[in-house]
Design a protein around this motif. Structure first.
Motif, mmCIF file in Angstrom:
data_model
loop_
_atom_site.group_PDB
_atom_site.id
_atom_site.type_symbol
_atom_site.label_atom_id
_atom_site.label_comp_id
_atom_site.label_asym_id
_atom_site.label_seq_id
_atom_site.Cartn_x
_atom_site.Cartn_y
_atom_site.Cartn_z
ATOM 1 N N ILE A 106 0.818 -1.209 0.000
ATOM 2 C CA ILE A 106 0.000 0.000 0.000
ATOM 3 C C ILE A 106 0.857 1.265 0.000
ATOM 4 C CG2 ILE A 106 -0.209 -0.006 2.520
ATOM 5 C CD1 ILE A 106 -2.815 1.253 -0.042
ATOM 6 N N PHE A 107 2.049 1.182 0.608
ATOM 7 C CA PHE A 107 2.927 2.352 0.651
ATOM 8 C C PHE A 107 3.491 2.672 -0.730
ATOM 9 C CE2 PHE A 107 3.079 0.537 4.952
ATOM 10 C CZ PHE A 107 2.598 1.630 5.658
ATOM 11 N N LEU A 108 3.779 1.642 -1.517
ATOM 12 C CA LEU A 108 4.235 1.864 -2.885
ATOM 13 C C LEU A 108 3.127 2.468 -3.741
ATOM 14 C CD1 LEU A 108 6.353 -1.350 -3.635
ATOM 15 C CD2 LEU A 108 7.117 0.882 -2.808
ATOM 16 N N ILE A 109 1.905 2.031 -3.491
ATOM 17 C CA ILE A 109 0.753 2.589 -4.217
ATOM 18 C C ILE A 109 0.596 4.069 -3.888
ATOM 19 C CG2 ILE A 109 -1.754 2.507 -4.473
ATOM 20 C CD1 ILE A 109 -1.603 -0.499 -3.946
ATOM 21 N N LEU A 110 0.723 4.410 -2.599
ATOM 22 C CA LEU A 110 0.590 5.810 -2.178
ATOM 23 C C LEU A 110 1.711 6.668 -2.761
ATOM 24 C CD1 LEU A 110 -0.460 5.392 1.571
ATOM 25 C CD2 LEU A 110 -1.908 5.999 -0.367
ATOM 26 N N LEU A 111 2.938 6.141 -2.742
ATOM 27 C CA LEU A 111 4.070 6.888 -3.295
ATOM 28 C C LEU A 111 3.908 7.113 -4.796
ATOM 29 C CD1 LEU A 111 7.144 5.316 -1.444
ATOM 30 C CD2 LEU A 111 6.223 7.629 -1.165
ATOM 31 N N SER A 112 3.425 6.098 -5.486
ATOM 32 C CA SER A 112 3.238 6.230 -6.934
ATOM 33 C C SER A 112 2.177 7.280 -7.269
ATOM 34 C CB SER A 112 2.846 4.878 -7.542
ATOM 35 O OG SER A 112 1.566 4.459 -7.093
ATOM 36 N N SER A 113 1.192 7.441 -6.390
ATOM 37 C CA SER A 113 0.141 8.437 -6.624
ATOM 38 C C SER A 113 0.674 9.862 -6.506
ATOM 39 C CB SER A 113 -1.014 8.231 -5.641
ATOM 40 O OG SER A 113 -0.629 8.604 -4.320
ATOM 41 N N SER A 114 1.840 10.017 -5.851
ATOM 42 C CA SER A 114 2.415 11.347 -5.651
ATOM 43 C C SER A 114 3.304 11.785 -6.806
ATOM 44 C CB SER A 114 3.249 11.364 -4.362
ATOM 45 O OG SER A 114 2.475 11.001 -3.242
ATOM 46 N N PHE A 115 3.682 10.859 -7.671
ATOM 47 C CA PHE A 115 4.676 11.164 -8.696
ATOM 48 C C PHE A 115 4.185 12.237 -9.664
ATOM 49 C CE2 PHE A 115 7.021 10.328 -12.657
ATOM 50 C CZ PHE A 115 8.313 10.415 -12.172
ATOM 51 N N TYR A 116 3.001 12.065 -10.202
ATOM 52 C CA TYR A 116 2.497 13.029 -11.186
ATOM 53 C C TYR A 116 2.311 14.430 -10.588
ATOM 54 C CZ TYR A 116 -0.556 15.432 -14.428
ATOM 55 O OH TYR A 116 -1.109 16.379 -15.257
ATOM 56 N N LEU A 118 3.916 15.825 -8.213
ATOM 57 C CA LEU A 118 5.226 16.419 -7.971
ATOM 58 C C LEU A 118 5.885 16.852 -9.278
ATOM 59 C CD1 LEU A 118 6.680 14.160 -5.129
ATOM 60 C CD2 LEU A 118 5.465 16.333 -4.963
ATOM 61 N N VAL A 119 5.746 16.042 -10.316
ATOM 62 C CA VAL A 119 6.283 16.422 -11.631
ATOM 63 C C VAL A 119 5.593 17.693 -12.126
ATOM 64 C CG1 VAL A 119 6.417 15.752 -14.060
ATOM 65 C CG2 VAL A 119 6.994 14.101 -12.288
ATOM 66 N N ARG A 120 4.304 17.746 -11.945
ATOM 67 C CA ARG A 120 3.547 18.931 -12.364
ATOM 68 C C ARG A 120 3.987 20.166 -11.580
ATOM 69 N NH1 ARG A 120 -3.072 19.186 -12.724
ATOM 70 N NH2 ARG A 120 -3.227 21.286 -13.633
ATOM 71 N N ALA A 121 4.251 19.991 -10.282
ATOM 72 C CA ALA A 121 4.725 21.100 -9.457
ATOM 73 C C ALA A 121 6.097 21.578 -9.925
ATOM 74 C CB ALA A 121 4.793 20.667 -7.991
ATOM 75 N N LEU A 122 6.979 20.639 -10.266
ATOM 76 C CA LEU A 122 8.317 21.011 -10.744
ATOM 77 C C LEU A 122 8.237 21.761 -12.079
ATOM 78 C CD1 LEU A 122 10.394 17.818 -9.872
ATOM 79 C CD2 LEU A 122 10.497 20.063 -8.757
ATOM 80 N N ILE A 123 7.308 21.357 -12.942
ATOM 81 C CA ILE A 123 7.120 22.054 -14.217
ATOM 82 C C ILE A 123 6.644 23.486 -13.968
ATOM 83 C CG2 ILE A 123 5.715 22.142 -16.321
ATOM 84 C CD1 ILE A 123 5.760 19.066 -16.308
ATOM 85 N N ARG A 124 5.722 23.643 -13.021
ATOM 86 C CA ARG A 124 5.224 24.989 -12.714
ATOM 87 C C ARG A 124 6.330 25.850 -12.115
ATOM 88 N NH1 ARG A 124 -0.230 25.751 -9.280
ATOM 89 N NH2 ARG A 124 -1.065 24.785 -11.176
ATOM 90 N N ILE A 125 7.136 25.262 -11.230
ATOM 91 C CA ILE A 125 8.243 26.003 -10.624
ATOM 92 C C ILE A 125 9.260 26.407 -11.693
ATOM 93 C CG2 ILE A 125 10.242 25.772 -9.073
ATOM 94 C CD1 ILE A 125 8.408 24.015 -7.289
ATOM 95 N N SER A 126 9.536 25.502 -12.623
ATOM 96 C CA SER A 126 10.462 25.812 -13.719
ATOM 97 C C SER A 126 9.934 26.971 -14.557
ATOM 98 C CB SER A 126 10.657 24.580 -14.610
ATOM 99 O OG SER A 126 11.188 23.501 -13.875
ATOM 100 N N LEU A 127 8.629 26.943 -14.817
ATOM 101 C CA LEU A 127 8.012 28.018 -15.587
ATOM 102 C C LEU A 127 8.155 29.349 -14.852
ATOM 103 C CD1 LEU A 127 6.237 28.990 -17.943
ATOM 104 C CD2 LEU A 127 4.223 28.346 -16.589
ATOM 105 N N ILE A 128 7.937 29.334 -13.541
ATOM 106 C CA ILE A 128 8.062 30.546 -12.734
ATOM 107 C C ILE A 128 9.489 31.079 -12.786
ATOM 108 C CG2 ILE A 128 8.018 31.421 -10.368
ATOM 109 C CD1 ILE A 128 5.600 29.612 -9.865
ATOM 110 N N PHE A 129 10.479 30.182 -12.700
ATOM 111 C CA PHE A 129 11.877 30.605 -12.718
ATOM 112 C C PHE A 129 12.262 31.199 -14.069
ATOM 113 C CE2 PHE A 129 12.830 28.848 -8.638
ATOM 114 C CZ PHE A 129 14.031 29.445 -8.281
ATOM 115 N N PHE A 130 11.808 30.579 -15.152
ATOM 116 C CA PHE A 130 12.140 31.106 -16.475
ATOM 117 C C PHE A 130 11.490 32.469 -16.708
ATOM 118 C CE2 PHE A 130 12.648 26.441 -17.774
ATOM 119 C CZ PHE A 130 13.999 26.475 -17.463
ATOM 120 N N LEU A 131 10.264 32.629 -16.240
ATOM 121 C CA LEU A 131 9.600 33.928 -16.329
ATOM 122 C C LEU A 131 10.310 34.963 -15.462
ATOM 123 C CD1 LEU A 131 5.832 32.855 -16.239
ATOM 124 C CD2 LEU A 131 7.053 33.868 -18.172
#
Length: 271
Positions: A106-116, A118-131
Motif C-alpha cells: 500500500i505504501f508503494l501505491i501511495l508513493l506512486s500516486s504522488s509522482f504526477y 510532484l512532476v507537475r509542481a516542478l514544471i510549474r516552478i520551472s516556468l516561474i523561474f524562467f519567467l
C-alpha cells in the motif's frame, strides 16, 4: 523495484490522460505561472533597493528570497496533499479496500500516486523561474537552477512523512481538510516563506523550529542566495534528515494502525 516502476508508470499515465482531457488546464498553468511571477516581482520592488537589516544575510535580494520561499511552499503543498487526496478519492469511489487487499504494498501505491503531482509542481516552478529570469533579469545559471531543484526535492522529504500521517487520519476520520490548511498556513507564516523569521518575536522564532520547512529554506537560501558551502549548512541538513527519518517512520506506523482499526470497524471504504 520493478513493481514500483509499474505502479508509478500506471499512475502517471492515468493522471496525465486526465489532464490532457481538460485542455484548458494547460493554459491555466501558464496563466498561474505568469501571475505568480508578476506578484513576486511587484512585491519585491517594495523592498529591493532599501537597506533592510533582516535581509542583510541575503544581500538584500528579496526577489530571490521570495522566489525560493514561494517555490518551496508550492512544491510542499503538492507533496503534502497528493496522498490524502488519493485516499479520499479511493474511499469516495469505493475501491480503497481493494487497494489494501491486493498483494501490492500500500505504501508503494501511495508513493506512486504522488509522482504526477510532484512532476507537475516542478514544471510549474520551472516556468516561474524562467519567467523570473525573463522579466526581472536576475542572474541565475542553469547549474544553480538544477541544484535548487535537487535541494527542493531532498529538503522536502520530511513532508512525505507528514503526508503519510495525515493520510492515516483520512483513512480513519475521512474528513480532515482543516489539517491540510492549518499545516500549510503554519509553514507559510512561521518558516520564513515571505519574510525572515527574525522579524517575529522570540517565542514565534522558537515555534518555527517545529516546521521542517524552516530548515529546508535555510539550506536552499544558504546555497542559492548566500552561496554558503554545504559544510556550513551541515547542521540544517542534519535536522532535515532527522525530520525525514522520524516523520516517515511515524507515518508508516500511523497508516498501518489506521488500516487495522478501519478494518476492525468495517469503515475502510466508507466516506
Amino acid at each position: 523495484m520493478r513493481n514500483f516502476y509499474n505502479l508509478v508508470e500506471a499512475s502517471y499515465r492515468k493522471d496525465l490522460k486526465n489532464l490532457i482531457s481538460y485542455r484548458l488546464s494547460f493554459f491555466g498553468e501558464l496563466f498561474l505561472g505568469f501571475f505568480a511571477i508578476i506578484f513576486i516581482i511587484f512585491i519585491s520592488k517594495l523592498i529591493n533597493g532599501n537597506e533592510n537589516y533582516y535581509l542583510s544575510n541575503y544581500d538584500g535580494k528579496y526577489f530571490l528570497f521570495l522566489l525560493t520561499g514561494a517555490s518551496l511552499i508550492l512544491f510542499v503543498s503538492r507533496m503534502f496533499n497528493s496522498m490524502p487526496i488519493f485516499i479520499s478519492q479511493a474511499q469516495s469511489f469505493g475501491y480503497f479496500e481493494n487497494l489494501v487487499s491486493t498483494k501490492r504494498n500500500i505504501f508503494l501505491i501511495l508513493l506512486s500516486s504522488s509522482f504526477y503531482p510532484l512532476v507537475r509542481a516542478l514544471i510549474r516552478i520551472s516556468l516561474i523561474f524562467f519567467l523570473a529570469i525573463f522579466f526581472n533579469n536576475e542572474p541565475f545559471s542553469f547549474l544553480k537552477y538544477i541544484e535548487f531543484i535537487l535541494l527542493l526535492i531532498v529538503t522536502s522529504l520530511p513532508i512525505l512523512g507528514i503526508s503519510l500521517i495525515v493520510s492515516s487520519l483520512v483513512i480513519f476520520f475521512k474528513k480532515v481538510n482543516f489539517v491540510n490548511s492549518i499545516f500549510l498556513l503554519g509553514c507559510t507564516a512561521f518558516s520564513g516563506v515571505i519574510y525572515p523569521i527574525e522579524v517575529m518575536p522570540k517565542l514565534f522564532q522558537i515555534f518555527s523550529n517545529l516546521f521542517p520547512t524552516t530548515f529546508s529554506l535555510k539550506v536552499i537560501r544558504g546555497r542559492i542566495i548566500e552561496d554558503l558551502s554545504y559544510l556550513e549548512l551541515l547542521f540544517n541538513l542534519f535536522i532535515v534528515i532527522i525530520f525525514s527519518v522520524v516523520l516517515i517512520i511515524i507515518g508508516i506506523i500511523s497508516i498501518k494502525i489506521a488500516i487495522h482499526f478501519s478494518k476492525k470497524n468495517g469503515t475502510l471504504s466508507h466516506y
